[in-house]
Design a protein around this motif. Structure first.
Motif, PDB file in Angstrom:
ATOM      1  N   ARG A 133       0.825  -1.213   0.000  1.00  0.00           N
ATOM      2  CA  ARG A 133       0.000   0.000   0.000  1.00  0.00           C
ATOM      3  C   ARG A 133       0.859   1.264   0.000  1.00  0.00           C
ATOM      4  O   ARG A 133       0.554   2.222  -0.691  1.00  0.00           O
ATOM      5  CB  ARG A 133      -0.963  -0.003   1.178  1.00  0.00           C
ATOM      6  N   ALA A 134       1.937   1.238   0.742  1.00  0.00           N
ATOM      7  CA  ALA A 134       2.848   2.384   0.767  1.00  0.00           C
ATOM      8  C   ALA A 134       3.494   2.590  -0.607  1.00  0.00           C
ATOM      9  O   ALA A 134       3.613   3.720  -1.088  1.00  0.00           O
ATOM     10  CB  ALA A 134       3.919   2.190   1.848  1.00  0.00           C
ATOM     11  N   ILE A 135       3.891   1.498  -1.234  1.00  0.00           N
ATOM     12  CA  ILE A 135       4.476   1.575  -2.583  1.00  0.00           C
ATOM     13  C   ILE A 135       3.465   2.175  -3.546  1.00  0.00           C
ATOM     14  O   ILE A 135       3.789   3.070  -4.339  1.00  0.00           O
ATOM     15  CB  ILE A 135       4.945   0.179  -3.052  1.00  0.00           C
ATOM     16  N   LEU A 136       2.228   1.719  -3.491  1.00  0.00           N
ATOM     17  CA  LEU A 136       1.189   2.228  -4.394  1.00  0.00           C
ATOM     18  C   LEU A 136       0.909   3.709  -4.157  1.00  0.00           C
ATOM     19  O   LEU A 136       0.743   4.473  -5.110  1.00  0.00           O
ATOM     20  CB  LEU A 136      -0.085   1.404  -4.245  1.00  0.00           C
ATOM     21  N   ARG A 137       0.865   4.121  -2.898  1.00  0.00           N
ATOM     22  CA  ARG A 137       0.648   5.552  -2.593  1.00  0.00           C
ATOM     23  C   ARG A 137       1.774   6.401  -3.173  1.00  0.00           C
ATOM     24  O   ARG A 137       1.535   7.428  -3.796  1.00  0.00           O
ATOM     25  CB  ARG A 137       0.543   5.778  -1.085  1.00  0.00           C
ATOM     26  N   GLU A 138       2.995   5.974  -2.968  1.00  0.00           N
ATOM     27  CA  GLU A 138       4.150   6.739  -3.455  1.00  0.00           C
ATOM     28  C   GLU A 138       4.168   6.792  -4.984  1.00  0.00           C
ATOM     29  O   GLU A 138       4.378   7.857  -5.571  1.00  0.00           O
ATOM     30  CB  GLU A 138       5.460   6.140  -2.925  1.00  0.00           C
ATOM     31  N   LEU A 139       3.954   5.647  -5.637  1.00  0.00           N
ATOM     32  CA  LEU A 139       3.994   5.630  -7.100  1.00  0.00           C
ATOM     33  C   LEU A 139       2.822   6.384  -7.715  1.00  0.00           C
ATOM     34  O   LEU A 139       2.964   6.973  -8.788  1.00  0.00           O
ATOM     35  CB  LEU A 139       4.036   4.196  -7.620  1.00  0.00           C
ATOM     36  N   SER A 140       1.660   6.384  -7.049  1.00  0.00           N
ATOM     37  CA  SER A 140       0.530   7.133  -7.607  1.00  0.00           C
ATOM     38  C   SER A 140       0.779   8.634  -7.521  1.00  0.00           C
ATOM     39  O   SER A 140       0.263   9.386  -8.335  1.00  0.00           O
ATOM     40  CB  SER A 140      -0.784   6.754  -6.914  1.00  0.00           C
ATOM     41  N   ALA A 141       1.596   9.060  -6.566  1.00  0.00           N
ATOM     42  CA  ALA A 141       1.935  10.484  -6.453  1.00  0.00           C
ATOM     43  C   ALA A 141       3.099  10.863  -7.367  1.00  0.00           C
ATOM     44  O   ALA A 141       3.142  11.971  -7.896  1.00  0.00           O
ATOM     45  CB  ALA A 141       2.281  10.828  -5.004  1.00  0.00           C
ATOM     46  N   GLN A 142       4.052   9.933  -7.541  1.00  0.00           N
ATOM     47  CA  GLN A 142       5.262  10.234  -8.331  1.00  0.00           C
ATOM     48  C   GLN A 142       5.741   8.960  -9.003  1.00  0.00           C
ATOM     49  O   GLN A 142       6.597   8.258  -8.476  1.00  0.00           O
ATOM     50  CB  GLN A 142       6.345  10.812  -7.404  1.00  0.00           C
ATOM     51  N   GLY A 143       5.181   8.653 -10.161  1.00  0.00           N
ATOM     52  CA  GLY A 143       5.459   7.401 -10.849  1.00  0.00           C
ATOM     53  C   GLY A 143       6.859   7.263 -11.409  1.00  0.00           C
ATOM     54  O   GLY A 143       7.275   6.159 -11.750  1.00  0.00           O
TER      55      GLY A 143
ATOM     56  N   LYS B 136     -12.261  19.349  -7.001  1.00  0.00           N
ATOM     57  CA  LYS B 136     -11.343  18.240  -6.688  1.00  0.00           C
ATOM     58  C   LYS B 136     -11.232  17.381  -7.926  1.00  0.00           C
ATOM     59  O   LYS B 136     -12.227  16.931  -8.461  1.00  0.00           O
ATOM     60  CB  LYS B 136     -11.871  17.422  -5.519  1.00  0.00           C
ATOM     61  N   ASP B 137     -10.013  17.135  -8.365  1.00  0.00           N
ATOM     62  CA  ASP B 137      -9.770  16.349  -9.566  1.00  0.00           C
ATOM     63  C   ASP B 137      -8.484  15.562  -9.366  1.00  0.00           C
ATOM     64  O   ASP B 137      -7.446  15.881  -9.934  1.00  0.00           O
ATOM     65  CB  ASP B 137      -9.679  17.275 -10.787  1.00  0.00           C
ATOM     66  N   ASP B 138      -8.563  14.551  -8.510  1.00  0.00           N
ATOM     67  CA  ASP B 138      -7.385  13.762  -8.148  1.00  0.00           C
ATOM     68  C   ASP B 138      -7.325  12.469  -8.917  1.00  0.00           C
ATOM     69  O   ASP B 138      -8.329  11.967  -9.381  1.00  0.00           O
ATOM     70  CB  ASP B 138      -7.415  13.420  -6.661  1.00  0.00           C
ATOM     71  N   ALA B 139      -6.139  11.928  -8.970  1.00  0.00           N
ATOM     72  CA  ALA B 139      -5.974  10.575  -9.489  1.00  0.00           C
ATOM     73  C   ALA B 139      -6.635   9.617  -8.510  1.00  0.00           C
ATOM     74  O   ALA B 139      -6.749   9.920  -7.327  1.00  0.00           O
ATOM     75  CB  ALA B 139      -4.489  10.262  -9.629  1.00  0.00           C
ATOM     76  N   PRO B 140      -7.056   8.469  -8.956  1.00  0.00           N
ATOM     77  CA  PRO B 140      -7.750   7.536  -8.057  1.00  0.00           C
ATOM     78  C   PRO B 140      -6.830   6.896  -7.048  1.00  0.00           C
ATOM     79  O   PRO B 140      -6.200   5.893  -7.317  1.00  0.00           O
ATOM     80  CB  PRO B 140      -8.320   6.492  -9.030  1.00  0.00           C
ATOM     81  N   ALA B 141      -6.727   7.494  -5.880  1.00  0.00           N
ATOM     82  CA  ALA B 141      -5.886   6.932  -4.818  1.00  0.00           C
ATOM     83  C   ALA B 141      -6.753   6.177  -3.822  1.00  0.00           C
ATOM     84  O   ALA B 141      -6.388   5.117  -3.358  1.00  0.00           O
ATOM     85  CB  ALA B 141      -5.101   8.024  -4.116  1.00  0.00           C
TER      86      ALA B 141
END
Length: 162
Positions: free
Chosen positions: A17-27, A154-159
């Motif tokens: 989950r931490a990996i996914l959060r980080e990559l979704s913010a900065q791939g 609000k227009d965020d990527a799906p986190a």
């Protein structure tokens, strides 16, 4: 990555989950930086990322473009009602709507209409042309209603709940 879910969804631990959060913010972050951020060494992080990719949890990587800087600030949402909702009509509509580049999103809806489209153009004149030439010409369209977005609050990527 084990599948504990009856639907075959992969089980994700706190590191996944931490990996996914980080990559979704900065791939584009390096594996070394990612490892430091999630508290693991590079080798297990690389293995976890590879497993997440293979499981389809990470569907791909892409650049996030600024529609405003590209001159595509005009957003409308369009309710579409079909005259025919049998399976063949739905398939025909789905295939045709995918070919319209200005349609960013298309969702089948359970409610008072059949589809909700998110359409992005340069201006109202551009939208009017897309509506007249493309959306109204889609298979089985009976009617549509347009709602102009005045501001994206609000227009965020799906986190979601990663």
């Amino acid at each position: 990555m084990a599948s504990d879910d009856p639907n075959g969804l992969p089980a994700l631990d706190q590191f996944d989950r931490a990996i996914l959060r980080e990559l979704s913010a900065q791939g584009r972050m390096s594996l070394t930086e990612l490892a430091a951020r999630v508290g693991l060494s590079k080798t297990p992080v690389a293995a976890r990322v590879r497993r997440l990719e293979e499981a389809g949890v990470i569907a791909g990587y892409r650049a996030v473009l600024s529609p405003i800087r590209l001159g595509l600030a005009h957003v409308v949402f369009v309710e579409v009602r079909l005259a025919d909702t049998r399976e063949a009509a739905l398939r025909a509509f789905n295939a045709a709507v995918r070919a319209i580049p200005e349609v960013e999103e298309c969702h089948m809806i359970a409610g008072g209409f059949d589809y909700l489209l998110k359409v992005r153009t340069r201006d109202i004149a551009g939208y009017r042309a897309v509506l007249a030439e493309s959306i109204s010409a889609l298979p089985h369209v009976a009617s549509s209603s347009t709602y102009v977005a005045m501001e994206a609050v609000k227009d965020d990527a799906p986190a979601g709940e990663i």
